[in-house]
Design a protein around this motif. Structure first.
Motif, PDB file in Angstrom:
ATOM      1  N   GLU A 294      17.900  13.605  -1.129  1.00  9.46           N
ATOM      2  CA  GLU A 294      17.601  14.484  -0.008  1.00  9.46           C
ATOM      3  C   GLU A 294      16.118  14.432   0.344  1.00  9.46           C
ATOM      4  O   GLU A 294      15.257  14.352  -0.533  1.00  9.46           O
ATOM      5  N   ARG A 295      15.862  14.502   1.620  1.00  9.28           N
ATOM      6  CA  ARG A 295      14.487  14.506   2.127  1.00  9.28           C
ATOM      7  C   ARG A 295      13.843  15.846   1.796  1.00  9.28           C
ATOM      8  O   ARG A 295      14.459  16.899   1.967  1.00  9.28           O
ATOM      9  N   LEU A 296      12.619  15.831   1.345  1.00  7.48           N
ATOM     10  CA  LEU A 296      11.899  17.043   0.964  1.00  7.48           C
ATOM     11  C   LEU A 296      10.934  17.528   2.040  1.00  7.48           C
ATOM     12  O   LEU A 296      10.407  18.634   1.932  1.00  7.48           O
ATOM     13  N   ASP A 297      10.688  16.706   3.045  1.00  4.01           N
ATOM     14  CA  ASP A 297       9.776  17.107   4.111  1.00  4.01           C
ATOM     15  C   ASP A 297      10.445  16.860   5.458  1.00  4.01           C
ATOM     16  O   ASP A 297      11.581  16.410   5.519  1.00  4.01           O
ATOM     17  N   ASP A 298       9.746  17.172   6.527  1.00  7.19           N
ATOM     18  CA  ASP A 298      10.292  17.045   7.876  1.00  7.19           C
ATOM     19  C   ASP A 298       9.513  16.016   8.678  1.00  7.19           C
ATOM     20  O   ASP A 298       8.468  15.544   8.247  1.00  7.19           O
ATOM     21  N   GLY A 299      10.043  15.745   9.854  1.00 11.51           N
ATOM     22  CA  GLY A 299       9.353  14.854  10.773  1.00 11.51           C
ATOM     23  C   GLY A 299       9.813  13.420  10.621  1.00 11.51           C
ATOM     24  O   GLY A 299      10.697  13.107   9.827  1.00 11.51           O
ATOM     25  N   PRO A 300       9.194  12.525  11.386  1.00 10.63           N
ATOM     26  CA  PRO A 300       9.545  11.113  11.292  1.00 10.63           C
ATOM     27  C   PRO A 300       9.219  10.561   9.904  1.00 10.63           C
ATOM     28  O   PRO A 300       8.273  11.012   9.262  1.00 10.63           O
ATOM     29  N   VAL A 301      10.004   9.595   9.481  1.00 16.57           N
ATOM     30  CA  VAL A 301       9.714   8.922   8.212  1.00 16.57           C
ATOM     31  C   VAL A 301       8.400   8.164   8.378  1.00 16.57           C
ATOM     32  O   VAL A 301       8.219   7.410   9.336  1.00 16.57           O
ATOM     33  N   ALA A 302       7.479   8.406   7.454  1.00 18.22           N
ATOM     34  CA  ALA A 302       6.156   7.784   7.504  1.00 18.22           C
ATOM     35  C   ALA A 302       5.610   7.703   6.090  1.00 18.22           C
ATOM     36  O   ALA A 302       6.189   8.282   5.160  1.00 18.22           O
ATOM     37  N   GLU A 303       4.524   6.985   5.916  1.00 17.09           N
ATOM     38  CA  GLU A 303       3.877   6.980   4.609  1.00 17.09           C
ATOM     39  C   GLU A 303       3.616   8.428   4.210  1.00 17.09           C
ATOM     40  O   GLU A 303       3.158   9.232   5.028  1.00 17.09           O
ATOM     41  N   GLY A 304       3.965   8.758   2.976  1.00 17.78           N
ATOM     42  CA  GLY A 304       3.821  10.124   2.479  1.00 17.78           C
ATOM     43  C   GLY A 304       5.127  10.912   2.487  1.00 17.78           C
ATOM     44  O   GLY A 304       5.209  11.956   1.841  1.00 17.78           O
ATOM     45  N   SER A 305       6.159  10.431   3.207  1.00 16.81           N
ATOM     46  CA  SER A 305       7.458  11.116   3.199  1.00 16.81           C
ATOM     47  C   SER A 305       8.011  11.124   1.779  1.00 16.81           C
ATOM     48  O   SER A 305       7.786  10.181   1.005  1.00 16.81           O
ATOM     49  N   THR A 306       8.754  12.193   1.436  1.00 20.23           N
ATOM     50  CA  THR A 306       9.261  12.340   0.063  1.00 20.23           C
ATOM     51  C   THR A 306      10.750  12.672   0.043  1.00 20.23           C
ATOM     52  O   THR A 306      11.281  13.290   0.972  1.00 20.23           O
TER      53      THR A 306
ATOM     54  N   SER B 143      19.495  11.545 -13.779  1.00 17.53           N
ATOM     55  CA  SER B 143      18.044  11.612 -13.834  1.00 17.53           C
ATOM     56  C   SER B 143      17.536  11.926 -12.429  1.00 17.53           C
ATOM     57  O   SER B 143      18.005  11.338 -11.451  1.00 17.53           O
ATOM     58  N   GLU B 144      16.582  12.837 -12.334  1.00 16.80           N
ATOM     59  CA  GLU B 144      16.020  13.215 -11.040  1.00 16.80           C
ATOM     60  C   GLU B 144      14.584  12.725 -10.942  1.00 16.80           C
ATOM     61  O   GLU B 144      13.773  12.959 -11.832  1.00 16.80           O
ATOM     62  N   LEU B 145      14.286  12.048  -9.842  1.00 10.76           N
ATOM     63  CA  LEU B 145      12.938  11.595  -9.553  1.00 10.76           C
ATOM     64  C   LEU B 145      12.573  12.023  -8.143  1.00 10.76           C
ATOM     65  O   LEU B 145      13.437  12.085  -7.273  1.00 10.76           O
ATOM     66  N   VAL B 146      11.317  12.303  -7.924  1.00  7.59           N
ATOM     67  CA  VAL B 146      10.811  12.550  -6.580  1.00  7.59           C
ATOM     68  C   VAL B 146      10.130  11.258  -6.135  1.00  7.59           C
ATOM     69  O   VAL B 146       9.205  10.770  -6.788  1.00  7.59           O
ATOM     70  N   TYR B 147      10.657  10.701  -5.028  1.00 12.70           N
ATOM     71  CA  TYR B 147      10.135   9.454  -4.474  1.00 12.70           C
ATOM     72  C   TYR B 147       9.231   9.734  -3.292  1.00 12.70           C
ATOM     73  O   TYR B 147       9.490  10.638  -2.499  1.00 12.70           O
ATOM     74  N   ARG B 148       8.197   8.921  -3.166  1.00 15.44           N
ATOM     75  CA  ARG B 148       7.254   9.015  -2.051  1.00 15.44           C
ATOM     76  C   ARG B 148       7.143   7.640  -1.412  1.00 15.44           C
ATOM     77  O   ARG B 148       7.059   6.628  -2.121  1.00 15.44           O
TER      78      ARG B 148
END
Length: 147
Positions: A38-50, A62-67
């Motif tokens: 699941e996406r953790l932030d909003d807006g267009p996908v860009a560098e920094g999206s998580t 296993s849970e990982l947060v991807y950036r």
């Protein structure tokens, strides 16, 4: 550290493939190990999206947060972290005729005592990479989002 690399060919244009893969939430369609993402932030996908990615590996979740660390016209780099591992997915997509060639390089870097298990996990990680190499071209062939 464990690293794997697979190269795949698709009849989809490189720009379309890159745009689809840039949304890491789509991994649930093409990565057999992904349970949810699941996406953790909003807006267009860009560098920094998580994204929060939950995967099943060797019977355990296993849970990982991807950036999204890098987004360029032919390359994506995602880095996922938790206290045990840092995972890097480095994807290049280049035009080939009317389609594209996709190179997927994945790397797991274990932390602490988990580093001792790395040699034992290589075979499983290779099998997972093979499964991605089988599944991703199928998803792209049927049209992303229609699986």
């Amino acid at each position: 550290m464990i690293g794997v690399e697979r190269t795949m060919v698709t009849d989809r244009p490189a720009e379309e493939v890159l745009r689809y893969l840039a949304d890491f939430g789509n991994t649930r369609e093409w990565d057999p190990g992904t349970v949810r993402c699941e996406r953790l932030d909003d807006g267009p996908v860009a560098e920094g999206s998580t994204w929060r990615n939950v995967s099943r590996f060797r019977g355990r979740e296993s849970e990982l947060v991807y950036r999204l660390e890098r987004l360029s016209p032919d390359r994506l780099v995602f880095v996922g972290r938790n206290r045990t591992v840092t995972a890097t997915d480095d994807i290049t997509v280049r035009p080939t005729g009317s389609g594209s060639t996709l190179t997927y390089h994945a790397e797991l870097r274990f932390h602490g005592l988990a580093r001792l298990a790395a040699p034992l996990l290589r075979g499983e990680f290779e099998r997972l990479a093979d499964a991605v190499a089988d599944r991703l071209p199928e998803v792209l062939a049927t049209g992303p989002g229609r699986t």
